[in-house]
Design a protein around this motif. Structure first.
Motif, PDB file in Angstrom:
ATOM      1  N   GLY A 197       0.712  -1.002  -0.074  1.00 40.18           N
ATOM      2  CA  GLY A 197       0.146  -0.147  -0.028  1.00 40.18           C
ATOM      3  C   GLY A 197       0.945   1.375  -0.093  1.00 40.18           C
ATOM      4  O   GLY A 197       0.585   2.328  -0.606  1.00 40.18           O
ATOM      5  N   GLU A 198       1.766   1.094   0.775  1.00 32.48           N
ATOM      6  CA  GLU A 198       2.791   2.398   0.922  1.00 32.48           C
ATOM      7  C   GLU A 198       3.415   2.716  -0.404  1.00 32.48           C
ATOM      8  O   GLU A 198       3.522   3.878  -0.914  1.00 32.48           O
ATOM      9  CB  GLU A 198       3.956   2.053   2.170  1.00 32.48           C
ATOM     10  CG  GLU A 198       3.450   2.049   3.212  1.00 32.48           C
ATOM     11  CD  GLU A 198       2.864   0.874   3.752  1.00 32.48           C
ATOM     12  OE1 GLU A 198       2.756   0.435   5.166  1.00 32.48           O
ATOM     13  OE2 GLU A 198       2.756  -0.355   2.942  1.00 32.48           O
ATOM     14  N   ALA A 237       2.157   1.940  -3.385  1.00 36.23           N
ATOM     15  CA  ALA A 237       1.293   2.411  -4.445  1.00 36.23           C
ATOM     16  C   ALA A 237       0.958   3.818  -4.175  1.00 36.23           C
ATOM     17  O   ALA A 237       0.856   4.574  -5.151  1.00 36.23           O
ATOM     18  CB  ALA A 237      -0.074   1.522  -4.050  1.00 36.23           C
ATOM     19  N   LEU A 238       0.893   4.100  -3.037  1.00 33.42           N
ATOM     20  CA  LEU A 238       0.605   5.780  -2.760  1.00 33.42           C
ATOM     21  C   LEU A 238       1.547   6.619  -3.175  1.00 33.42           C
ATOM     22  O   LEU A 238       1.641   7.482  -3.852  1.00 33.42           O
ATOM     23  CB  LEU A 238       0.502   5.977  -1.317  1.00 33.42           C
ATOM     24  CG  LEU A 238      -0.868   5.353  -0.901  1.00 33.42           C
ATOM     25  CD1 LEU A 238      -0.853   5.385   0.863  1.00 33.42           C
ATOM     26  CD2 LEU A 238      -2.247   6.021  -1.145  1.00 33.42           C
ATOM     27  N   GLU A 239       3.080   6.186  -3.032  1.00 37.97           N
ATOM     28  CA  GLU A 239       4.175   6.546  -3.661  1.00 37.97           C
ATOM     29  C   GLU A 239       4.106   6.730  -5.283  1.00 37.97           C
ATOM     30  O   GLU A 239       4.255   7.723  -5.977  1.00 37.97           O
ATOM     31  CB  GLU A 239       5.379   5.930  -3.256  1.00 37.97           C
ATOM     32  CG  GLU A 239       5.794   6.221  -1.953  1.00 37.97           C
ATOM     33  CD  GLU A 239       6.803   5.039  -1.368  1.00 37.97           C
ATOM     34  OE1 GLU A 239       7.752   4.556  -2.253  1.00 37.97           O
ATOM     35  OE2 GLU A 239       7.301   5.169  -0.386  1.00 37.97           O
ATOM     36  N   LYS A 240       3.744   5.497  -6.095  1.00 36.31           N
ATOM     37  CA  LYS A 240       3.790   5.566  -7.319  1.00 36.31           C
ATOM     38  C   LYS A 240       2.622   6.219  -7.935  1.00 36.31           C
ATOM     39  O   LYS A 240       2.878   7.035  -9.044  1.00 36.31           O
ATOM     40  CB  LYS A 240       3.339   3.929  -7.630  1.00 36.31           C
ATOM     41  CG  LYS A 240       4.236   3.077  -7.543  1.00 36.31           C
ATOM     42  CD  LYS A 240       5.448   3.112  -8.270  1.00 36.31           C
ATOM     43  CE  LYS A 240       6.843   2.050  -8.228  1.00 36.31           C
ATOM     44  NZ  LYS A 240       6.296   0.815  -8.609  1.00 36.31           N
ATOM     45  N   LEU A 241       1.483   6.581  -6.944  1.00 39.23           N
ATOM     46  CA  LEU A 241       0.345   7.434  -7.606  1.00 39.23           C
ATOM     47  C   LEU A 241       0.819   8.983  -7.462  1.00 39.23           C
ATOM     48  O   LEU A 241       0.565   9.754  -8.170  1.00 39.23           O
ATOM     49  CB  LEU A 241      -0.823   7.383  -6.893  1.00 39.23           C
ATOM     50  CG  LEU A 241      -1.653   6.139  -6.990  1.00 39.23           C
ATOM     51  CD1 LEU A 241      -2.742   6.168  -6.096  1.00 39.23           C
ATOM     52  CD2 LEU A 241      -2.335   6.034  -8.383  1.00 39.23           C
ATOM     53  N   GLN A 242       1.803   9.216  -6.398  1.00 38.25           N
ATOM     54  CA  GLN A 242       2.256  10.541  -6.535  1.00 38.25           C
ATOM     55  C   GLN A 242       3.224  10.726  -7.736  1.00 38.25           C
ATOM     56  O   GLN A 242       3.548  11.930  -8.230  1.00 38.25           O
ATOM     57  CB  GLN A 242       3.293  10.784  -5.181  1.00 38.25           C
ATOM     58  CG  GLN A 242       2.505  11.023  -3.978  1.00 38.25           C
ATOM     59  CD  GLN A 242       1.539  12.111  -4.030  1.00 38.25           C
ATOM     60  OE1 GLN A 242       2.110  13.330  -4.354  1.00 38.25           O
ATOM     61  NE2 GLN A 242       0.290  11.983  -3.429  1.00 38.25           N
ATOM     62  N   GLU A 243       4.083   9.694  -8.164  1.00 36.66           N
ATOM     63  CA  GLU A 243       4.937   9.870  -9.394  1.00 36.66           C
ATOM     64  C   GLU A 243       4.063   9.938 -10.627  1.00 36.66           C
ATOM     65  O   GLU A 243       4.503  10.373 -11.738  1.00 36.66           O
ATOM     66  CB  GLU A 243       5.781   8.753  -9.455  1.00 36.66           C
ATOM     67  CG  GLU A 243       6.971   8.662  -8.137  1.00 36.66           C
ATOM     68  CD  GLU A 243       7.570   7.288  -8.337  1.00 36.66           C
ATOM     69  OE1 GLU A 243       7.770   6.681  -9.093  1.00 36.66           O
ATOM     70  OE2 GLU A 243       8.277   6.932  -6.961  1.00 36.66           O
TER      71      GLU A 243
END
Length: 228
Positions: free
Chosen positions: A34-35, A37-43
């Protein structure tokens, strides 16, 4: 290119999903936690649909969904679950997901679900642009926003589509099947339950008293009516 995030901690399942989405013409961003995924969505801020597994190490899919929805109402979200319990499906939808798929699922089913959400979450041009006003509501069909008494209400793309459908059909009783066809599309594979849960979520946002709704009323044994 149409971009999809896949959050799944089991590599074999993730690979299966990724291969089939790429065959269907999607660009895929992968995440294992999950962590991540949230980082990838920022990128990758151009991701338009996210597939979120529920059972994960660390923060689970429900929490990822909540965090996405806290800042992004546009992205389409599909929950992936290995469990068939009704509560998982309802919980996922109430935390802000648009749809759910229960494992095991076929490539055709998954692709059809992603296709349906991609159409909704892509912000496709409206056939008409302008406003629908039914006091105290104002729906702006140009920028896909809703106001109640002048105050903006944050809606997901599915919630917006449901709201527009109701406001374009004031006083008309609509069956669950009609709503499913109008909002999710005639080629949608899913269950009628998704209509009920999305409307429950919409009522929490627009009704003065969601337990005694006056705008979206239930037509027992049939469907719903926009109560004007």
């Amino acid at each position: 290119m149409k971009k999809v995030l896949v959050l799944e901690d089991e590599s074999s399942i993730r690979s299966f999903i990724v291969i089939n989405l790429r065959r269907a013409g999607y660009e895929v961003v992968e995440a294992e936690t999950g962590e991540e995924a949230l980082e990838k969505l920022q990128e990758h801020r151009d991701v338009r649909v996210a597939l979120l597994d529920i059972m994960l190490p660390g923060i689970d899919g429900f929490e990822v969904c909540r965090r996405i929805r806290a800042t992004n109402t546009k992205i389409g979200i599909i929950m992936l679950t290995a469990r068939s319990q009704e509560m998982d499906k309802v919980t996922g939808l109430m935390t802000g997901a648009d749809d759910y798929v229960t494992k095991p699922f076929s490539p055709a089913e998954l692709t059809a679900r992603v296709d349906a959400l991609m159409r909704r979450s892509g912000g496709a041009a409206e056939e008409t642009s302008g406003e629908l006003r039914q006091d105290p509501f104002l729906l702006n069909t140009r920028n896909r926003t809703l106001e109640k008494n002048g105050q903006r209400i944050k809606l997901t793309q599915m919630e917006y589509s449901i709201m527009r459908m109701f406001m374009e059909n004031p006083g008309k009783a609509l069956s669950r099947e009609e709503i499913l066809d109008l909002v999710w599309g005639r080629d949608y594979f899913g269950e009628l339950k998704i209509v009920d849960v999305n409307i429950r979520r919409l009522r929490l946002k627009i009704e003065d008293n969601p337990t005694n709704p006056t705008y979206i009323t239930t037509v027992w044994g049939y469907g719903y009516k926009w109560g004007f």
